[in-house]
Design a protein around this motif. Structure first.
Motif, PDB file in Angstrom:
ATOM      1  N   LEU A  63       0.822  -1.203   0.000  1.00 18.43           N
ATOM      2  CA  LEU A  63       0.000   0.000   0.000  1.00 18.43           C
ATOM      3  C   LEU A  63       0.865   1.265   0.000  1.00 18.43           C
ATOM      4  O   LEU A  63       0.507   2.274  -0.610  1.00 18.43           O
ATOM      5  N   GLY A  64       2.006   1.191   0.672  1.00 18.28           N
ATOM      6  CA  GLY A  64       2.919   2.332   0.661  1.00 18.28           C
ATOM      7  C   GLY A  64       3.504   2.593  -0.718  1.00 18.28           C
ATOM      8  O   GLY A  64       3.610   3.744  -1.153  1.00 18.28           O
ATOM      9  N   THR A 201      10.928   1.130  16.448  1.00 20.51           N
ATOM     10  CA  THR A 201      11.279   1.150  15.032  1.00 20.51           C
ATOM     11  C   THR A 201      11.978   2.449  14.658  1.00 20.51           C
ATOM     12  O   THR A 201      12.987   2.453  13.956  1.00 20.51           O
ATOM     13  N   LEU A 202      11.450   3.560  15.141  1.00 18.33           N
ATOM     14  CA  LEU A 202      12.009   4.873  14.797  1.00 18.33           C
ATOM     15  C   LEU A 202      13.404   5.070  15.372  1.00 18.33           C
ATOM     16  O   LEU A 202      14.186   5.867  14.845  1.00 18.33           O
ATOM     17  N   VAL A 208      13.850   2.211   4.463  1.00 16.50           N
ATOM     18  CA  VAL A 208      12.489   2.590   4.080  1.00 16.50           C
ATOM     19  C   VAL A 208      11.545   2.176   5.206  1.00 16.50           C
ATOM     20  O   VAL A 208      11.672   1.081   5.760  1.00 16.50           O
ATOM     21  N   LEU A 209      10.606   3.049   5.543  1.00 17.42           N
ATOM     22  CA  LEU A 209       9.614   2.747   6.573  1.00 17.42           C
ATOM     23  C   LEU A 209       8.228   3.076   6.037  1.00 17.42           C
ATOM     24  O   LEU A 209       7.979   4.174   5.544  1.00 17.42           O
ATOM     25  N   ASN A 248       5.990  -1.706   8.243  1.00 14.98           N
ATOM     26  CA  ASN A 248       7.062  -2.426   7.550  1.00 14.98           C
ATOM     27  C   ASN A 248       8.309  -1.563   7.532  1.00 14.98           C
ATOM     28  O   ASN A 248       8.275  -0.411   7.052  1.00 14.98           O
ATOM     29  N   SER A 249       9.398  -2.070   8.050  1.00 10.66           N
ATOM     30  CA  SER A 249      10.694  -1.417   7.909  1.00 10.66           C
ATOM     31  C   SER A 249      11.552  -2.321   7.017  1.00 10.66           C
ATOM     32  O   SER A 249      11.584  -3.539   7.207  1.00 10.66           O
ATOM     33  N   LEU A 250      12.250  -1.701   6.060  1.00 12.44           N
ATOM     34  CA  LEU A 250      12.956  -2.467   5.044  1.00 12.44           C
ATOM     35  C   LEU A 250      14.360  -1.929   4.834  1.00 12.44           C
ATOM     36  O   LEU A 250      14.642  -0.742   5.111  1.00 12.44           O
TER      37      LEU A 250
END
Length: 253
Positions: A63-64, A201-202, A208-209, A248-250
């Motif tokens: 979706l992002g 996460t941050l 990419v987040l 999602n973190s990539l």
């Protein structure tokens, strides 16, 4: 005392609502920033092992990327036939992808004995890599998204996809300009605390987040609900509590 409790609940609800409103706005700005990193209008391939991976693990990414105008296609390496439900699960995958915005013409499902849906079977890395490279070249793909070395759930089929992409990347066999993003695996605690994982996460590095807006979370849940055959009680809990339905973190290889 009861009135004070109600006031506290109202204040908590207001804070949560405010947080989501601010986050929705921040995500729209974040999308514009990430467009410069990911490229606007890229031909992007999502590589998964089983029907339901696309919704269960990658919905925020799908979706992002759609926000950024990417043209998405999907390559699934098995029909998910571990319990002899392959034909059902293929149909469910098409329904889920329709909700997520991936058209049937952009979906390929590999259904052969070389790649059984079985965590006890190690898929041949070179065989997977060969099929991946052929698909990437034929469709002029310039961004591939798949699992990292942990496979999110530790499933050997997920990890096999990473191993194949890692091989193609490290040996310089990918076409010029083709990048690879891998989905970060996290520990069990972080996996099941939903948006509460966002501060952790941050604080950590990622290339990419993607964090879903409240509207997109509902869309992701609709996609997952298409997989009726898989919605056992523990997966229903997963939908409610897993960060992967929202965050999602990539990383780039």
């Amino acid at each position: 005392m009861e009135a004070a409790g109600l006031l506290c609940l109202a204040a908590a609800a207001l804070l949560a609502w405010g947080f989501l409103r601010v986050w929705d706005s921040r995500e729209r700005t974040k999308s514009q920033e990430q467009a410069g990193v990911l490229g606007d209008g890229s031909r992007t391939l999502l590589v998964i092992a089983h029907p339901d991976d696309e919704a269960m693990f990658f919905a925020p990414t799908v979706l992002g990327l759609a926000r950024l105008g990417h043209r998405l296609s999907l390559l699934c390496f098995s029909a998910g036939n571990f319990y002899n439900q392959g034909e059902i699960r293929k149909k469910e995958l098409l329904q889920s992808c329709d909700v997520l915005g991936i058209p049937p013409s952009s979906i390929m499902i590999i259904d052969n004995r070389d790649f059984p849906d079985d965590p006890s079977v190690q898929w041949d890395t070179e065989r997977v890599a060969s099929i991946l490279l052929q698909y990437i070249e034929m469709n002029s793909i310039n961004l591939v998204v798949t699992f990292d070395e942990g496979g999110v759930s530790g499933h050997s089929n997920h990890i096999a996809l990473y191993a194949a992409m890692r091989t193609l990347h490290s040996e310089g066999r990918l076409p010029k300009g083709c990048s690879v993003l891998t989905l970060q695996s996290v520990n069990v605690l972080r996996k099941y605390i939903s948006l509460l994982d966002l501060p952790f996460t941050l604080l950590r590095r990622q290339d990419v987040l993607f964090v879903l807006t409240s509207k997109e979370v509902a869309q992701a849940k609709r996609a997952m609900s298409c997989h009726h055959s898989q919605l056992l009680w523990f997966r229903r809990l997963y939908v409610l509590f897993s960060r992967y339905m929202r965050i999602n973190s990539l990383y780039f290889l």
